[in-house]
Write a protein that holds these residues in place. Sequence first.
Motif, short mmCIF file in Angstrom:
data_model
loop_
_atom_site.label_atom_id
_atom_site.label_comp_id
_atom_site.label_asym_id
_atom_site.label_seq_id
_atom_site.Cartn_x
_atom_site.Cartn_y
_atom_site.Cartn_z
N SER A 1 0.82 -1.21 0.00
CA SER A 1 0.00 0.00 0.00
C SER A 1 0.85 1.26 0.00
CB SER A 1 -0.93 0.02 1.21
OG SER A 1 -1.86 -1.01 1.13
N ALA B 1 0.82 3.93 -2.97
CA ALA B 1 0.48 5.33 -2.67
C ALA B 1 1.61 6.25 -3.10
CB ALA B 1 0.19 5.50 -1.18
N LEU C 1 1.31 9.13 -5.93
CA LEU C 1 1.61 10.52 -5.60
C LEU C 1 2.73 11.07 -6.47
CD1 LEU C 1 1.37 10.34 -1.72
CD2 LEU C 1 -0.08 11.74 -3.21
N TYR D 1 -2.88 17.04 -10.47
CA TYR D 1 -3.72 17.73 -9.49
C TYR D 1 -4.32 19.01 -10.06
CZ TYR D 1 0.65 20.32 -9.00
OH TYR D 1 1.78 21.05 -9.27
N TYR E 1 -3.10 20.09 -2.93
CA TYR E 1 -3.81 18.86 -3.28
C TYR E 1 -3.70 17.84 -2.16
CZ TYR E 1 -4.52 14.27 -5.37
OH TYR E 1 -4.93 12.99 -5.60
N CYS E 2 -2.49 17.61 -1.70
CA CYS E 2 -2.26 16.62 -0.64
C CYS E 2 -2.98 16.99 0.65
CB CYS E 2 -0.77 16.46 -0.36
SG CYS E 2 0.11 15.63 -1.69
N GLN E 3 -2.92 18.26 1.01
CA GLN E 3 -3.54 18.70 2.26
C GLN E 3 -5.06 18.62 2.20
OE1 GLN E 3 -1.85 22.58 2.95
NE2 GLN E 3 -0.10 21.73 4.04
N LYS F 1 -7.16 17.11 -0.30
CA LYS F 1 -7.72 15.83 -0.76
C LYS F 1 -7.45 14.69 0.22
CE LYS F 1 -9.44 12.90 -3.77
NZ LYS F 1 -10.84 12.89 -4.14
N TRP F 2 -6.22 14.60 0.73
CA TRP F 2 -5.83 13.45 1.53
C TRP F 2 -5.50 13.76 2.99
CZ3 TRP F 2 -7.43 9.56 -0.97
CH2 TRP F 2 -7.39 9.55 -2.36
N ARG F 3 -5.48 15.06 3.33
CA ARG F 3 -5.09 15.49 4.68
C ARG F 3 -3.67 15.04 5.02
NH1 ARG F 3 -9.84 17.19 7.76
NH2 ARG F 3 -11.65 16.73 6.48
N PHE F 4 -2.82 15.02 3.98
CA PHE F 4 -1.40 14.71 4.15
C PHE F 4 -0.64 16.01 4.28
CE2 PHE F 4 -1.32 10.69 1.21
CZ PHE F 4 -2.02 9.97 2.15
N ALA G 1 3.67 13.24 2.38
CA ALA G 1 3.61 12.89 0.97
C ALA G 1 5.02 12.66 0.42
CB ALA G 1 2.90 13.98 0.18
#
Length: 83
Positions: free
Chosen positions: A23, A27, A31, A40, A51-53, A55-58, A63
């Motif tokens: 996984s 991922a 990314l 993105y 985008y990361c923050q 969409k994914w809360r990364f 990331a």
Amino acid sequence: MLETNFNFRLAECEAKITNGLRSFYEAGKALCEIRDKQLYKSTGYGTFEDYCQVKWRFTRNYAKRLIDAYSIVNELEETFKME
């Protein structure tokens, strides 16, 4: 009987580790492609970090760690295939 239960539980745990490793690799690979090809932007994000923050809360660092891990695995695979 106890040994059988331990072996079964060990197999379950090892399967989870294998899936988790797969996984993080997948991922990181995804990314990396999203970042490198700026995919993105097609959904209105101005930056890869946004985008990361959103969409994914990364965080940016998380990331980056996923992408770096994917890159390291790729390098290791290429190194060991050549030998």
